[in-house]
Enzyme design. Structure first.
Site, mmCIF file in Angstrom:
data_model
loop_
_atom_site.group_PDB
_atom_site.id
_atom_site.type_symbol
_atom_site.label_atom_id
_atom_site.label_comp_id
_atom_site.label_asym_id
_atom_site.label_seq_id
_atom_site.Cartn_x
_atom_site.Cartn_y
_atom_site.Cartn_z
ATOM 1 N N CYS A 93 -11.494 10.578 -0.721
ATOM 2 C CA CYS A 93 -10.683 10.039 0.835
ATOM 3 C C CYS A 93 -10.456 10.740 1.440
ATOM 4 O O CYS A 93 -11.466 11.243 2.387
ATOM 5 C CB CYS A 93 -10.759 8.495 0.365
ATOM 6 S SG CYS A 93 -10.798 7.574 1.434
ATOM 7 N N ARG A 126 -13.723 -0.806 9.963
ATOM 8 C CA ARG A 126 -14.069 0.398 8.260
ATOM 9 C C ARG A 126 -15.193 0.064 7.039
ATOM 10 O O ARG A 126 -15.216 -1.293 7.410
ATOM 11 C CB ARG A 126 -12.879 0.157 7.411
ATOM 12 C CG ARG A 126 -11.222 0.458 9.041
ATOM 13 C CD ARG A 126 -9.495 0.228 7.707
ATOM 14 N NE ARG A 126 -10.311 0.717 6.804
ATOM 15 C CZ ARG A 126 -9.649 2.507 6.643
ATOM 16 N NH1 ARG A 126 -8.909 2.760 7.895
ATOM 17 N NH2 ARG A 126 -9.409 2.822 5.858
ATOM 18 N N HIS A 189 -11.960 5.235 -4.174
ATOM 19 C CA HIS A 189 -10.691 5.588 -4.228
ATOM 20 C C HIS A 189 -10.544 5.103 -6.064
ATOM 21 O O HIS A 189 -11.289 4.333 -6.748
ATOM 22 C CB HIS A 189 -10.584 4.594 -3.519
ATOM 23 C CG HIS A 189 -9.700 5.624 -2.403
ATOM 24 N ND1 HIS A 189 -8.353 6.005 -2.197
ATOM 25 C CD2 HIS A 189 -9.656 4.699 -1.137
ATOM 26 C CE1 HIS A 189 -8.619 6.341 -1.039
ATOM 27 N NE2 HIS A 189 -8.655 5.785 -0.355
HETATM 28 N N1 GLN Z 1 -8.083 8.111 7.041
HETATM 29 C C1 GLN Z 1 -9.089 7.973 6.680
HETATM 30 C C2 GLN Z 1 -9.796 7.125 6.921
HETATM 31 O O1 GLN Z 1 -9.764 5.777 7.084
HETATM 32 C C3 GLN Z 1 -9.114 7.849 5.110
HETATM 33 C C4 GLN Z 1 -8.309 7.154 4.662
HETATM 34 C C5 GLN Z 1 -8.574 6.465 2.878
HETATM 35 O O2 GLN Z 1 -8.000 7.523 2.633
HETATM 36 N N2 GLN Z 1 -8.362 5.146 2.249
HETATM 37 O O3 GLN Z 1 -11.530 6.974 6.840
#
Ligand code: GLN
Length: 238
Positions: A93, A126, A189
């Site tokens: 990520c 997101r 993740h």
């Molecule tokens: N900050 C990054 C995004 O939102 C990665 C986030 C994360 O590691 N979950 O794309």
């Protein structure tokens, strides 16, 4: 045989328990009688990459990525030599985004390590979902969870997998993650390796082969892991 895992910046890049992947790597080595140790490098530490066989770069929020990006400049050259010398890397990520040239957010530009030719830009909303991939590294589907605002463009690089369920790199291309030499970058993740032991073994095998030449990994009893994997695939793809 011995393996050393380097965990980069557990003080900053530690979202969703990405360190569980290290526990999985360690355990699957130990179960096979392979000696494994982990060195955690905090953001002020210097890193001797020649000691390392597997590097884990975890996920972080945009704020943490901004902080890490300054530290990365110091290790860039050594990290690049490690990657070009077929060093094994799992970048998850935020860590995946940092492998690339940059991550552009509405608050500014985060410079990446530029180890792999890719870049990320923040999109609208997101991408949060369970995800299933068909990966060339693994016979079973790869199951996981994604949560990212960034959309990643991997150019001509190979993806980690084709998206069977979920969003992936940008929600449009139909692909997820990247494979470059022995580097895997992915948005999956948390317990990626415990959920997908074949990916864990792929990393262990590549790392051992780099040090010791051709090897065959002893199979382990993965009935429970495979059962959990199949359950998720059936649940999501009905
Ligand atoms: N900050 C990054 C995004 O939102 C990665 C986030 C994360 O590691 N979950 O794309």
């Amino acid at each position: 045989m011995k393996l050393t895992i380097g965990h980069l910046y557990p003080d900053l890049l530690n979202l969703y328990g990405d360190r569980g992947n290290i526990a999985c790597l360690m355990k699957r080595c130990q179960w096979r009688g392979i000696e494994a140790r982990t060195i955690g490098f905090e953001s002020e530490d210097s890193i001797d990459f020649s000691l390392l066989d597997i590097v884990l770069l975890g996920g972080g929020s945009d704020r943490e990525q901004m902080l890490v990006c300054e530290k990365l400049k110091k290790i860039r050259q050594a990290f690049q030599s490690y990657v070009e010398d077929n060093g094994v890397v799992l970048a998850v990520c935020g860590g995946y985004q940092l492998l690339g040239r940059y991550y552009k957010t509405k608050d500014g530009l985060i410079q990446g390590l530029d180890l792999v030719d890719l870049y990320t830009e923040q999109g609208e909303g997101r991408l949060i979902n369970n995800i299933i991939l068909d990966s060339p590294l693994c016979k079973m589907p790869v199951v996981g969870f994604e949560n990212h605002g960034g959309r990643t463009n991997i150019g001509k690089n190979r993806p980690f997998g084709k998206v069977l369920y979920g969003a992936g790199n940008d929600g449009e291309s139909g692909y997820e993650g990247v494979i470059y030499k022995n580097v895997i970058g992915t948005y999956l993740h948390g317990p990626l390796l415990p959920k997908n032991p074949q990916i864990c073994d792929h990393l262990i095998k590549k790392a051992l082969e780099r040090r010791y030449g051709d090897i065959d990994l002893k199979p382990l009893d993965d009935r429970q892991e495979h059962g959990a994997n199949t359950y998720m695939v059936k649940r999501l793809m009905k």
